[in-house]
Design a protein around this motif. Structure first.
Motif: not given
Ligand SMILES: [Cu+2]
Length: 132
Positions: A34, A53, A55-60, A92, A94, A96
Motif C-alpha cells: 500500500p 485518504l 475510501k477503500g484504499e489501504t494505506v500504511k 495499516t 483501509t 470505509q
C-alpha cells in the motif's frame, strides 16, 4: 446508414472495453504494497497535521516519534497505537467511511499534550485513473 451505424457501435464498444482494461490493470504491482504516508510526531504536534485518504484504499501510516513516546488514537478508523520514543510505529488502515476525523495523541507527553492532534480526511474514491 444502418451498416455504418453498426460499425460505429462496434467501434465504440471496442474503445470502451479497451478503456476498462486499462483502468483495471493495476498501476502499482501488488508486491509493492500500500501507499505509505509518513507522519512525524513531536511535542506537541503531528506533521503533516492533515492528510487525505481515499475510501477503500489501504494505506500504511508510518508514525515517527522525534522525541518522547506519543500515542496515535482514532477510534472510527480503529487506530490505537503507541509511538515509542525515537521510534517508528506502523499501522495499516483501509477507511470505509467518508468524513473528517481527528486523531489525537493519547499518551501523555507533556504540557501541550491535550492539544496534540491531526486531521484525517477520507474522500470518496473517484474511480478514475486520475489523481497522483
Ligand atoms: Cu501526547
Amino acid at each position: 446508414m444502418t451498416r455504418n451505424g453498426i460499425f460505429r457501435v462496434a467501434g465504440g464498444a471496442l474503445a470502451l472495453a479497451a478503456g476498462l482494461l486499462a483502468a483495471a490493470s493495476p498501476r502499482v504491482r501488488a508486491e509493492e504494497g500500500p501507499r505509505v504516508i509518513v507522519i512525524t510526531a513531536k511535542r506537541f504536534e503531528f506533521s503533516p497535521n492533515e492528510i487525505t485518504l481515499k475510501k477503500g484504499e489501504t494505506v500504511k501510516l508510518q508514525l515517527k516519534s522525534e522525541d518522547v513516546t506519543h500515542g496515535f488514537f482514532l477510534r472510527p478508523l480503529h487506530i490505537d497505537t503507541d509511538i515509542p520514543a525515537g521510534q517508528t510505529a506502523e499501522v495499516t488502515v483501509t477507511p470505509q467511511e467518508v468524513g473528517r476525523y481527528r486523531a489525537i495523541c493519547d499518551h501523555f507527553c507533556g504540557a501541550g499534550h491535550g492539544g496534540m492532534k491531526m486531521t484525517i480526511v477520507v474522500e470518496e474514491a473517484t474511480g478514475s485513473a486520475g489523481g497522483k
